[in-house]
Every structure is written in structure tokens, then in C-alpha cells.
Design a protein around this motif. Structure first.
Motif, short mmCIF file in Angstrom:
data_model
loop_
_atom_site.label_atom_id
_atom_site.label_comp_id
_atom_site.label_asym_id
_atom_site.label_seq_id
_atom_site.Cartn_x
_atom_site.Cartn_y
_atom_site.Cartn_z
N SER A 41 9.88 5.26 13.96
CA SER A 41 9.31 4.18 13.16
C SER A 41 7.95 3.80 13.75
O SER A 41 7.63 4.17 14.88
N PRO A 42 7.11 3.02 13.03
CA PRO A 42 5.71 2.85 13.43
C PRO A 42 5.51 2.32 14.85
O PRO A 42 6.20 1.41 15.31
N TYR A 53 4.83 -2.17 10.40
CA TYR A 53 4.57 -1.69 9.04
C TYR A 53 3.35 -2.38 8.43
O TYR A 53 3.09 -2.25 7.24
N ASP A 54 2.63 -3.11 9.26
CA ASP A 54 1.33 -3.68 8.89
C ASP A 54 0.31 -3.09 9.86
O ASP A 54 0.02 -3.65 10.91
N VAL A 55 -0.24 -1.95 9.50
CA VAL A 55 -1.06 -1.15 10.41
C VAL A 55 -2.50 -1.65 10.41
O VAL A 55 -3.10 -1.84 9.35
N SER A 56 -3.05 -1.84 11.62
CA SER A 56 -4.46 -2.21 11.73
C SER A 56 -5.33 -1.06 12.23
O SER A 56 -6.56 -1.16 12.22
N GLN A 89 4.32 7.25 8.21
CA GLN A 89 2.98 7.01 7.70
C GLN A 89 3.10 5.94 6.63
O GLN A 89 3.84 6.11 5.65
N VAL A 90 2.37 4.84 6.81
CA VAL A 90 2.46 3.69 5.91
C VAL A 90 1.20 3.72 5.04
O VAL A 90 0.17 3.16 5.41
N ARG A 188 7.39 10.89 7.68
CA ARG A 188 8.21 10.12 6.74
C ARG A 188 7.25 9.14 6.09
O ARG A 188 6.57 8.36 6.76
N LEU A 189 7.14 9.19 4.77
CA LEU A 189 6.18 8.38 4.03
C LEU A 189 6.86 7.10 3.56
O LEU A 189 7.74 7.12 2.69
N ASP A 190 6.44 5.99 4.13
CA ASP A 190 7.06 4.70 3.88
C ASP A 190 6.70 4.18 2.48
O ASP A 190 5.52 4.16 2.10
N ALA A 191 7.73 3.75 1.73
CA ALA A 191 7.52 3.07 0.44
C ALA A 191 6.44 3.74 -0.40
O ALA A 191 5.60 3.06 -1.00
N ILE A 192 6.48 5.05 -0.47
CA ILE A 192 5.37 5.78 -1.08
C ILE A 192 5.27 5.54 -2.59
O ILE A 192 4.19 5.67 -3.18
N ASN A 193 6.36 5.13 -3.23
CA ASN A 193 6.27 4.85 -4.66
C ASN A 193 5.56 3.53 -4.97
O ASN A 193 5.33 3.20 -6.13
N PHE A 194 5.17 2.80 -3.93
CA PHE A 194 4.36 1.59 -4.10
C PHE A 194 2.86 1.89 -4.01
O PHE A 194 2.05 0.98 -4.10
#
Length: 520
Positions: A41-42, A53-56, A89-90, A188-194
Motif C-alpha cells: 500500500s502507498p 492515498y493523498d500523494v504529494s 499507484q493512485v 495495483r491501480l487504486d480506484a481507477i474507475n474514478f
């Protein structure tokens, strides 16, 4: 694959938060399970409003987890042990502290002005559409600097990237390449459908059925703020990049009301992703044969179809043992569930602690840190209970995770289930997990064979069969219920695995019994 949640796996520098060196120090445990690799995980630079999951910064390690050198050492050690390394990847949003967003909100004409989703207010000042965020409230926040609203599907501190913009896609692909060049084996592509929205900002229609609605997000059919067909073009680019390296792997996380269709679309053919998983099991309140049948129906093994992945527990959902045991023996349930998981057609993701049979931890309200849990308490208990520290030592402070108070408390029920205690017990869930993962490796029918359900009253029964090669056929039998069921195996069947069943049971399958047979 074994999912590692870095904040909670192992704390090497004793600050109460897990880190990359802690993971590296414990990779021998992961390798001992017999898994093929880890999903991390990130661990990227982040203000941690949503715990990574909030990447800067997509191309750096957050100091709380260590350094790029620590990451390189982790990858090297994993590869020495024969473990692949897949990272999150977010790509649908960033942190509001990302330099791209800082520049984007500063001006409507800057370099990054259209790298995020901005829109004017309606004439009455209200948001541009009725879209709702996952964590509650409108998916729009007013920004006085631009005098516009920006979109966010999650927290207001997670502004939505405009992934339609080719420059944004270029930057995301470049970030992925950065990690591939450092040796990662996939994403692993996080929430990619968003990731892509309807530019017309059309209001979402309401659901009119009686489904459970805990958050405003649950009232809408999210057909306009996510799930757009242009997502496929972006996935083509990611697949083309990973295919330019040898032996890389991509898997999508796809949640939502249209996940069945989207997972198939995102993995169809040879130019999209390799696999996808959704929340069929993760949010299910009970484990029943109908649920397994639904999963099999979703992936009927048709020409050109992608390959599914399955997980019963992860960092976003309450642990399966607590959701599904229903008062029955937790150890017996955990072991039966592990055999079911490794018997399914598709890739298997095991969440850290699942090999120990951990129940969902109890986290008191005053220790909650998950923004969703806090906002919706007590209707949704949130994700903290699945994210508490990994118990390594039953007799040490904080279960051997850290010498100081960890970021989330250790549940006392986890101490007797710690790794050291289970290592010393030949009948422990940990030892059973190793045996079951070994079983999957030993049988091609389990790894990549087809699956056919066999209608059997009171039981879940299915056949796994390899096409070509050895033509191996296996029969998998599970009593998911609360009552004993009489059942006799077919003639010529040879039992190769048994959980919660002994010869003394004979033809009686007690609750939570599970058997696997080789068929002649």
C-alpha cells in the motif's frame, strides 16, 4: 500475493509507525508462506490525511516510511527471496499539497491550470453538479483563489486529477516508469474507475431501490463522476508501458455499482490490464455459496476475457473472520476460508494477518483516525480495525510491532495469535496457511484451471480442471453453514486436503468442514 499495509507491518525506527525497513526485516516471514510476491500500500510522500492515498510526490518516499534507498533495499531483499514487488499507484487524485495542485489553484492560466477538475458555480452559487464524495458531502469544494469549485471524489484534500488531459497522463505514466526503473514488478491501480469524469457535469440519477444508504454517496448511481469509457485509453497507455519491461503485472481495484462490467472491460484483450478485483467479498456480510456463484458468473471464462483476482480482507474492509464467522469457532472459520480463497479461479490476495486468523480489532472511538469512520460513527466502523499493528510477539509490548505506543492500538485478542506463538504450534492457522498455499502451487488446476459449480444441497461444491497439460481435475467441497451435512464423495475420488474434518466424521461434514479431492 501478500498485501502489506506499511504503517502497520513493522516499525524499525520505533516511532510508532511501520516503515520500509521494518518490512524488509520481516520479508522472511512473507517468503515462508510460499506466496509469489507482495503488494505494498502507498508509501509515497503525503500529508497522510488519507494515510498515503493523498500523494504529494509520486516519485519519493515519505520520511515516515524511510528513504528511496530503503525502498531499493526492500526490493533487492524481496527479489533475493523470490518475491515480486507490486506497488500502489493512485492515479485518480493527489493531495492538495501536491505542487501540481498548488500551481493549479493559483491561476486559471498557469502551467497546471487544467490538470485538475475545475468548474464554475451555478448562478445561485451552488456546486456545478449533484455529485457526492465517498467520505460524505458534495464532491465539490469552493476555492476563493480561482473563484471556482474543484472536484474531489474522496476527501476535500484529495482533488480530482483531470486525467483526460494528455499532459496529466504523460506525468502519471512517467511516475510509473520511475518505479519500474527501480525494479518494481507491477502496479495495483487504486480506484481507477474514478479517474475520468463526464465533462458535461451531468447530475447523477438517484437510486430508487431499498439498498442500505449510510452516506450521501450511496443515494446516487455514479454514472457521470466515474466509469467513463475514455478510461480504457489511459489503461492502454499503462499496459504499453509495463509491456516494455519484462514480466510486469497490473491489477485494477474496481469498486462501485458497475464493477462487474468495468472489471471485464478493464482486462479484456491483451492491451489493457492483466487482472482486476472488486468488493464482492470485501463488503459481504455473510459467506454463502450464492456469493461464490456470483463471482464465478462474473468471470465465465470466455474468449478474450481478462483474469480475476480475489481477496476476502484488505485495508479498506473489516476482516473476513469477524464478518463471516457468525459466532462459530474463529480458528476453524479462518482456516476454511483460506482453503476456499486459494481454491477460487483467479489470483489470490492475502492480507497481512489473514494467515494468522486475526479478527477485526476493536478500536475505541477516541483512538479512531480513519476520516470515514469518524464522520459516519457508529453506522460504519471504518477501516481502522483492519489496520492495527501486525502482532509479531505475544509476550512483548505492543506485540513486538514497536517499542513505543503505535499509531493504532494493538487488540489484546491478537496477542495469542502472534507470529511467534503460531510458529511454535504445529496446528496453528499460520502452519495451515503455509500448507494451503503450498497446495495451490502443487496443483495446476487450482492455479489457472477452469471452475464449474456442482449443485449440491447444503454445500458449496465446485470442480477445478486444468485444460491441456495434465488435465488435472479437483473437487472442492465446503460446508459454509451451521449444520452438519451428509455427503459421500464420488467413486474414485482421492482426498488430498481436509480442514475441520477427520476420518472419524465419515460421511458427515460438520459446519466449516472443507475437503479437496483429486478426481480420476
Amino acid at each position: 500475493m501478500y498485501q502489506v499495509y506499511p504503517r502497520s507491518f513493522a516499525d524499525a525506527n520505533d516511532d510508532g509507525v511501520g516503515d520500509l525497513k521494518g518490512i524488509t526485516d520481516h520479508l522472511d516471514h512473507v517468503a515462508s508462506l510460499g506466496v509469489d510476491g507482495i503488494w505494498l500500500s502507498p508509501f509515497f510522500k503525503s500529508p497522510m490525511k488519507d494515510f498515503g492515498y493523498d500523494v504529494s510526490d509520486y516519485c519519493d518516499v515519505d520520511p515516515i516510511f524511510g528513504t528511496l534507498a530503503d525502498f531499493d533495499a526492500l526490493v533487492d531483499r524481496a527479489h533475493e527471496l523470490g518475491l515480486k514487488v507490486v506497488i500502489d499507484q493512485v492515479f485518480s487524485h493527489t493531495s492538495d499539497e501536491h505542487p501540481w495542485f498548488v500551481d493549479s489553484r493559483a491561476s486559471k492560466s498557469g502551467t497546471h491550470a487544467d490538470w485538475y477538475v475545475w468548474a464554475d458555480a451555478k448562478p445561485d452559487g451552488s456546486p456545478p453538479s449533484n455529485w457526492q464524495s465517498v467520505f460524505g458531502g458534495p464532491a465539490w469544494t469552493w476555492d476563493a483563489r480561482r473563484r471556482q469549485y474543484y472536484m474531489h471524489n474522496f476527501l476535500a484534500s484529495q482533488p480530482q486529477l483531470n486525467v483526460r488531459n494528455p499532459a496529466v497522463q504523460d506525468a502519471l505514466v512517467a511516475a510509473a516508469k520511475f518505479w519500474l526503473d527501480r525494479g518494481v514488478d507491477g502496479f495495483r491501480l487504486d480506484a481507477i474507475n474514478f479517474s475520468i469524469h463526464d465533462t458535461r457535469l451531468t447530475d447523477n440519477p438517484p437510486f430508487t431501490d431499498d439498498r442500505k444508504k449510510t452516506r450521501p454517496f450511496d443515494f446516487q448511481d455514479k454514472i457521470h463522476n466515474q466509469s467513463q469509457p475514455e478510461t480504457l485509453g489511459f489503461l492502454n497507455r499503462i499496459r504499453a508501458l509495463t509491456d516494455s519491461y519484462d514480466g510486469r503485472f497490473t491489477v485494477a481495484e474496481v469498486g462501485g455499482d458497475h464493477a462487474d462490467r468495468e472489471m471485464k472491460e478493464y482486462t479484456a484483450g491483451d492491451d489493457r490490464l492483466h487482472s482486476a478485483y472488486g468488493f464482492l467479498y470485501l463488503y459481504a456480510d455473510a459467506l454463502k455459496g450464492e456469493l461464490v456463484a456470483q463471482g464465478e458468473t462474473m468471470w465465465p471464462d470466455q474468449q478474450g476475457e481478462g483474469w480475476p483476482s480475489w481477496t476476502f480482507s484488505n485495508h479498506d474492509a473489516p476482516r473476513a473472520v469477524s464478518r463471516w464467522a457468525e459466532g462459530r469457532d474463529r480458528k476453524a472459520f479462518a482456516e476454511m476460508a483460506l482453503l476456499l480463497l486459494v481454491s477460487l479461479r483467479g489470483n489470490v490476495f492475502v492480507y497481512q494477518g489473514e494467515e494468522l486468523g486475526l479478527p477485526q480489532a476493536e478500536v475505541p472511538f477516541e483512538r479512531l483516525v480513519d476520516p470515514e469512520a469518524i464522520a459516519n460513527w457508529p453506522e460504519t466502523l471504518g477501516r481502522d480495525g483492519a489496520r492495527t499493528p501486525m502482532p509479531w510477539h505475544s509476550k512483548q509490548a505492543n506485540a513486538g510491532f514497536s517499542t513505543v505506543e503505535p499509531w493504532l492500538p494493538v487488540d489484546a485478542r491478537h496477542l495469542p495469535l502472534a507470529v511467534d506463538a503460531q510458529e511454535a504450534d504445529p496446528a496453528s492457522t499460520l502452519q495451515v496457511a503455509r500448507r494451503l498455499i503450498r497446495l495451490r502451487h502443487q496443483h495446476p488446476a487450482l492455479r489457472y484451471g477452469g471452475m464449474d459449480l456442482v449443485e449440491t444441497p447444503g454445500l458449496l461444491v465446485f470442480e477445478r480442471h486444468e485444460r491441456g497439460g495434465s488435465n488435472e481435475r479437483l473437487l472442492c467441497v465446503f460446508n459454509l453453514g451451521h449444520d452438519t451435512v451428509d455427503w459421500t464423495p464420488p467413486a474414485g475420488a482421492t482426498r488430498i486436503e481436509a480442514i475441520n474434518w477427520t476420518e472419524a466424521n465419515g460421511a458427515a461434514l460438520p459446519p466449516l468442514a472443507a475437503l479437496v479431492f483429486s478426481l480420476a
